[in-house]
Design a protein around this motif. Structure first.
Motif, short mmCIF file in Angstrom:
data_model
loop_
_atom_site.label_atom_id
_atom_site.label_comp_id
_atom_site.label_asym_id
_atom_site.label_seq_id
_atom_site.Cartn_x
_atom_site.Cartn_y
_atom_site.Cartn_z
N GLN A 86 -3.66 8.35 -0.34
CA GLN A 86 -2.64 8.79 -1.31
C GLN A 86 -1.26 8.90 -0.65
OE1 GLN A 86 -3.32 9.43 -4.89
NE2 GLN A 86 -4.85 8.04 -4.03
N ILE A 87 -0.88 7.84 0.04
CA ILE A 87 0.39 7.83 0.75
C ILE A 87 1.54 7.58 -0.23
CG2 ILE A 87 1.76 6.65 2.53
CD1 ILE A 87 -0.81 5.94 3.95
N LEU A 130 2.15 11.52 10.16
CA LEU A 130 1.87 12.92 9.82
C LEU A 130 1.04 13.00 8.55
CD1 LEU A 130 5.24 14.82 10.54
CD2 LEU A 130 3.15 14.79 11.93
N HIS A 131 1.38 12.17 7.56
CA HIS A 131 0.64 12.19 6.30
C HIS A 131 -0.83 11.82 6.54
CE1 HIS A 131 0.28 11.91 1.88
NE2 HIS A 131 -0.64 10.99 2.17
N LEU A 132 -1.07 10.80 7.32
CA LEU A 132 -2.44 10.40 7.61
C LEU A 132 -3.20 11.51 8.33
CD1 LEU A 132 -1.97 6.70 8.82
CD2 LEU A 132 -2.94 7.47 6.64
N TYR A 133 -2.50 12.25 9.14
CA TYR A 133 -3.11 13.32 9.91
C TYR A 133 -3.30 14.60 9.08
CZ TYR A 133 -4.05 16.14 14.11
OH TYR A 133 -4.62 16.95 15.07
N GLY A 134 -2.62 14.65 7.92
CA GLY A 134 -2.71 15.82 7.05
C GLY A 134 -1.76 16.93 7.42
N GLU A 135 -0.70 16.59 8.14
CA GLU A 135 0.30 17.58 8.55
C GLU A 135 1.53 17.45 7.66
OE1 GLU A 135 2.27 20.49 9.85
OE2 GLU A 135 0.37 20.14 10.91
N HIS A 136 1.82 18.52 6.88
CA HIS A 136 2.91 18.45 5.91
C HIS A 136 3.93 19.58 6.06
CE1 HIS A 136 0.53 15.37 3.87
NE2 HIS A 136 -0.49 16.20 3.84
N HIS A 137 3.83 20.35 7.13
CA HIS A 137 4.75 21.48 7.31
C HIS A 137 6.17 20.96 7.50
CE1 HIS A 137 6.62 25.09 8.94
NE2 HIS A 137 5.57 25.77 8.50
N PRO A 138 7.16 21.54 6.82
CA PRO A 138 8.55 21.08 6.92
C PRO A 138 9.07 21.03 8.35
CG PRO A 138 8.33 22.60 5.08
CD PRO A 138 7.01 22.62 5.81
N GLN A 139 8.68 22.01 9.17
CA GLN A 139 9.15 22.00 10.56
C GLN A 139 8.58 20.81 11.32
OE1 GLN A 139 7.91 25.28 13.12
NE2 GLN A 139 9.81 25.14 14.29
N SER A 140 7.32 20.50 11.08
CA SER A 140 6.70 19.35 11.75
C SER A 140 7.39 18.06 11.33
CB SER A 140 5.21 19.28 11.42
OG SER A 140 4.52 20.40 11.93
#
Length: 272
Positions: A86-87, A130-140
């Protein structure tokens, strides 16, 4: 990845990454590599390059509209990456926008214009990972953008001589004026005291951006975090080599050799 390009500092899809992510990453890289080659390689005219890029955009539009893309490249991108994960499509549109710009824009007035280019040419790659990894934090996401922009800038500074052969200058025009550097200096293919100071100045800005985003390498756990730490250390090592060569990018283009990678692997492991 030995050819000078926007992705050589991103060893995407390596054996270090989780196995389940390799197929989507390879599909994403194939899209980016193909589009970049359309903009940069071969002897086609500007109009022909733009036409080919527009075809890729049309294929993205098909996906956005829920229709099946026609080419194998875009089918694999959809089936292996976009659909199962779901990119969002915006990063792909951003990449095409940057590559389209490459076909017609050869000078940049200021640093802000370069950052805007990197926002579309490099940052989407980090955001997709990051999306593939599931990381969505704004700072990241912000740290990823800083890393990717820095890597794009580093690529520009190590390729000043190569880009000149393509009639491209990525050094900001206002900074060139500030340091009393002309296009004639670059065309001479020889470092000057003024050009040396200018390159050092630009490298320092890239280094600060790279280091500002570096904490992300520890935030991300597992293999992706390890690979990101290697990428960050690799970019920093290129900057070190440029400094060691007194920023003479005409005499020798700085690259990472086997000894560098061995050291980077050890350092990346210790920094976890």
């Amino acid at each position: 990845m030995t050819a000078p390009n926007h992705y050589e500092n991103f060893p995407v899809g390596s054996i270090i990454l989780p196995r389940k992510l390799r197929r989507p990453i390879h599909a994403i890289y194939a899209f980016a590599r193909t589009a970049d080659d359309i903009a940069d390689e071969g002897n086609t005219t500007i109009a022909q390059r733009q036409q080919q890029l527009n075809k890729l955009k049309t294929e993205l539009d098909c996906i956005a509209q829920g229709r099946q893309p026609e080419t194998e490249l875009m089918q694999q991108l959809y089936e292996r990456a976009i659909a199962p994960y779901q990119i969002p499509l915006q990063p792909f549109y951003d990449l095409l926008s940057a590559f389209h710009q490459d076909t017609e824009k050869t000078r940049y007035q200021n640093f802000g214009e370069l950052v805007d280019y990197a926002r579309r040419s490099a940052n989407p790659v980090g955001r997709l990972m990051l999306h593939l990894y599931g990381e969505h934090h704004p700072q990241s996401i912000a740290q990823s953008d800083g890393i990717c922009t820095a890597l794009q800038l580093i690529n520009f500074w190590q390729d000043i001589a190569i880009d000149w052969q393509k009639n491209r200058i990525y050094l900001p025009q206002d900074d060139m004026q500030k340091f009393n550097v002309s296009e004639t200096d670059i065309a001479a293919n020889k470092i000057t005291p003024q050009l040396r100071k200018l390159i050092a100045y630009e490298c320092n800005k890239a280094r600060k951006m790279l280091h500002a985003g570096a904490p992300l390498g520890k935030t991300l756990k597992g293999r992706l975090g390890f690979e990101l730490r290697m990428i960050i250390l690799g970019g920093d090592r290129i900057l070190q080599k440029m400094a060691e060569n007194h920023y003479d990018v005409f005499l020798q283009r700085p690259t990472l050799d086997k000894r560098d990678w061995i050291k980077l692997i050890k350092r990346a492991f210790l920094k976890k």
